[in-house]
Scaffold this motif. Sequence first.
Motif, PDB file in Angstrom:
ATOM      1  N   GLU A  48       0.829  -1.207   0.000  1.00 23.99           N
ATOM      2  CA  GLU A  48       0.000   0.000   0.000  1.00 23.99           C
ATOM      3  C   GLU A  48       0.869   1.264   0.000  1.00 23.99           C
ATOM      4  O   GLU A  48       0.620   2.211  -0.755  1.00 23.99           O
ATOM      5  CB  GLU A  48      -0.893  -0.025   1.251  1.00 23.99           C
ATOM      6  CG  GLU A  48      -2.156   0.753   1.118  1.00 23.99           C
ATOM      7  CD  GLU A  48      -2.919   0.450  -0.158  1.00 23.99           C
ATOM      8  OE1 GLU A  48      -3.243  -0.731  -0.381  1.00 23.99           O
ATOM      9  OE2 GLU A  48      -3.180   1.393  -0.917  1.00 23.99           O
ATOM     10  N   ALA A  49       1.883   1.260   0.862  1.00 25.53           N
ATOM     11  CA  ALA A  49       2.779   2.426   0.918  1.00 25.53           C
ATOM     12  C   ALA A  49       3.519   2.589  -0.409  1.00 25.53           C
ATOM     13  O   ALA A  49       3.723   3.703  -0.889  1.00 25.53           O
ATOM     14  CB  ALA A  49       3.774   2.263   2.071  1.00 25.53           C
ATOM     15  N   HIS A  52       1.579   4.330  -2.852  1.00 28.28           N
ATOM     16  CA  HIS A  52       1.569   5.771  -2.610  1.00 28.28           C
ATOM     17  C   HIS A  52       2.939   6.393  -2.843  1.00 28.28           C
ATOM     18  O   HIS A  52       3.232   7.476  -2.343  1.00 28.28           O
ATOM     19  CB  HIS A  52       1.098   6.066  -1.189  1.00 28.28           C
ATOM     20  CG  HIS A  52      -0.391   5.924  -1.026  1.00 28.28           C
ATOM     21  ND1 HIS A  52      -0.974   4.787  -0.526  1.00 28.28           N
ATOM     22  CD2 HIS A  52      -1.406   6.766  -1.349  1.00 28.28           C
ATOM     23  CE1 HIS A  52      -2.294   4.942  -0.517  1.00 28.28           C
ATOM     24  NE2 HIS A  52      -2.581   6.137  -1.017  1.00 28.28           N
ATOM     25  N   GLY A  53       3.787   5.679  -3.562  1.00 28.97           N
ATOM     26  CA  GLY A  53       5.052   6.278  -3.993  1.00 28.97           C
ATOM     27  C   GLY A  53       6.269   5.997  -3.118  1.00 28.97           C
ATOM     28  O   GLY A  53       7.372   6.427  -3.443  1.00 28.97           O
ATOM     29  N   GLN A  54       6.065   5.312  -1.994  1.00 28.32           N
ATOM     30  CA  GLN A  54       7.212   5.032  -1.126  1.00 28.32           C
ATOM     31  C   GLN A  54       8.082   3.933  -1.744  1.00 28.32           C
ATOM     32  O   GLN A  54       7.555   2.933  -2.245  1.00 28.32           O
ATOM     33  CB  GLN A  54       6.703   4.613   0.268  1.00 28.32           C
ATOM     34  CG  GLN A  54       7.794   4.322   1.281  1.00 28.32           C
ATOM     35  CD  GLN A  54       8.685   5.528   1.575  1.00 28.32           C
ATOM     36  OE1 GLN A  54       8.270   6.682   1.451  1.00 28.32           O
ATOM     37  NE2 GLN A  54       9.927   5.266   1.926  1.00 28.32           N
ATOM     38  N   ARG A  55       9.403   4.115  -1.731  1.00 32.74           N
ATOM     39  CA  ARG A  55      10.283   3.117  -2.339  1.00 32.74           C
ATOM     40  C   ARG A  55      11.251   2.469  -1.350  1.00 32.74           C
ATOM     41  O   ARG A  55      11.688   1.339  -1.535  1.00 32.74           O
ATOM     42  CB  ARG A  55      11.099   3.749  -3.476  1.00 32.74           C
ATOM     43  CG  ARG A  55      10.234   4.087  -4.709  1.00 32.74           C
ATOM     44  CD  ARG A  55       9.692   2.822  -5.352  1.00 32.74           C
ATOM     45  NE  ARG A  55       8.786   3.079  -6.462  1.00 32.74           N
ATOM     46  CZ  ARG A  55       7.466   3.229  -6.359  1.00 32.74           C
ATOM     47  NH1 ARG A  55       6.873   3.171  -5.164  1.00 32.74           N
ATOM     48  NH2 ARG A  55       6.715   3.447  -7.418  1.00 32.74           N
ATOM     49  N   TYR A  56      11.650   3.205  -0.302  1.00 31.97           N
ATOM     50  CA  TYR A  56      12.641   2.683   0.641  1.00 31.97           C
ATOM     51  C   TYR A  56      11.943   2.156   1.889  1.00 31.97           C
ATOM     52  O   TYR A  56      11.137   2.870   2.507  1.00 31.97           O
ATOM     53  CB  TYR A  56      13.627   3.786   1.038  1.00 31.97           C
ATOM     54  CG  TYR A  56      14.321   4.388  -0.162  1.00 31.97           C
ATOM     55  CD1 TYR A  56      15.439   3.774  -0.714  1.00 31.97           C
ATOM     56  CD2 TYR A  56      13.828   5.552  -0.764  1.00 31.97           C
ATOM     57  CE1 TYR A  56      16.063   4.309  -1.835  1.00 31.97           C
ATOM     58  CE2 TYR A  56      14.449   6.088  -1.883  1.00 31.97           C
ATOM     59  CZ  TYR A  56      15.561   5.462  -2.409  1.00 31.97           C
ATOM     60  OH  TYR A  56      16.173   5.993  -3.520  1.00 31.97           O
ATOM     61  N   PHE A  57      12.256   0.920   2.248  1.00 32.60           N
ATOM     62  CA  PHE A  57      11.661   0.308   3.427  1.00 32.60           C
ATOM     63  C   PHE A  57      12.753  -0.292   4.309  1.00 32.60           C
ATOM     64  O   PHE A  57      13.786  -0.739   3.800  1.00 32.60           O
ATOM     65  CB  PHE A  57      10.658  -0.783   3.014  1.00 32.60           C
ATOM     66  CG  PHE A  57       9.421  -0.231   2.345  1.00 32.60           C
ATOM     67  CD1 PHE A  57       8.275   0.048   3.090  1.00 32.60           C
ATOM     68  CD2 PHE A  57       9.417   0.052   0.990  1.00 32.60           C
ATOM     69  CE1 PHE A  57       7.145   0.579   2.477  1.00 32.60           C
ATOM     70  CE2 PHE A  57       8.285   0.583   0.366  1.00 32.60           C
ATOM     71  CZ  PHE A  57       7.143   0.848   1.116  1.00 32.60           C
ATOM     72  N   GLY A  58      12.505  -0.298   5.621  1.00 33.58           N
ATOM     73  CA  GLY A  58      13.494  -0.822   6.556  1.00 33.58           C
ATOM     74  C   GLY A  58      12.934  -1.935   7.414  1.00 33.58           C
ATOM     75  O   GLY A  58      11.765  -1.902   7.808  1.00 33.58           O
ATOM     76  N   GLU A  59      13.778  -2.921   7.703  1.00 36.65           N
ATOM     77  CA  GLU A  59      13.418  -4.043   8.578  1.00 36.65           C
ATOM     78  C   GLU A  59      14.600  -4.338   9.485  1.00 36.65           C
ATOM     79  O   GLU A  59      15.749  -4.146   9.087  1.00 36.65           O
ATOM     80  CB  GLU A  59      13.101  -5.301   7.755  1.00 36.65           C
ATOM     81  CG  GLU A  59      11.788  -5.236   6.991  1.00 36.65           C
ATOM     82  CD  GLU A  59      10.552  -5.461   7.871  1.00 36.65           C
ATOM     83  OE1 GLU A  59      10.679  -6.050   8.965  1.00 36.65           O
ATOM     84  OE2 GLU A  59       9.456  -5.035   7.447  1.00 36.65           O
TER      85      GLU A  59
END
Length: 261
Positions: A48-49, A52-59
């Motif tokens: 979903e994010a 909405h254009g978000q590309r960088y994710f952290g875990e």
Amino acid sequence: MSEEIGKALQSVRERVQHAAARRIKTLPAIDPRLVAVSKTKPVDVVIEAYRHGQRYFGENYVQELAEKASDPSLLSSCPDIKWHFIGHLQKTHINKLVGVPNLYILETIDSVKLADKVNSSWQKKGSSEKLKVMVQVNTSSEDSKYGLAPAETAGLVKHIREKCPSLEFVGLMTIGSFGYDLTQGPNPDFQMLLAQRDMVCEKLGLQIDSVELSMGMSSDFEHAIEVGSTNVRIGSTLFGDRVYSKAVKEGANVTSTQNKS
Ligand SMILES: *Cc1c(COP(=O)(O)O)cnc(C)c1O
């Protein structure tokens, strides 16, 4: 859910832009990267994010990252996703991490041994690109924190640049002490990371604007950006509070029984 995530992203992006505009002019004018920390949140939230254009994710757990990043629906909906690993990396998990699809930056290298092991694991994978890494510094010198002692930072950066041909050193990262009160003045952890960057650049002859600073989370990202952060890691402000264990509401029955007359 979709609207909420879209609105939260919009609002955080605006706050990031405003904070960047307030940044001290002597600092490199690097557009801050927003890393959405999706730990404990399901794959749908990430997708979903992304929509909405978000590309960088952290875990911060290798297993959780590996599961999300290899999820078939995520892989087909998010071809351009970029994962940041921001947790403590145990040596036994290196090969698993290296196999994660779309791994973009490993932010938590904190020893020569770990750097060497990640380097050889990435080498074996035979990727045409280097793996971007940051060095995690324990700026608050708390024993409970991972990261290396500030005095060792330049040595580790030098080692990565000279002895780890499959890795690309891109910056420094800190978590900082929890719950620092900003009314006390600038966060000393962030000041320490800035000083570390100056020192590393001077010792190794690097340009200041070639070394990123990963600092700032939900509670303090605006301050972090104002003082020079180029990479903020934001979880709860985007996705809501994290729930770590399934709440078993055993008390519910008791209450309803008591209500009977
Ligand atoms: C969880 C986590 C974050 C995000 O924390 P929030 O306070 O939810 O924004 C950032 N950095 C690291 C290393 C984390 O583990």
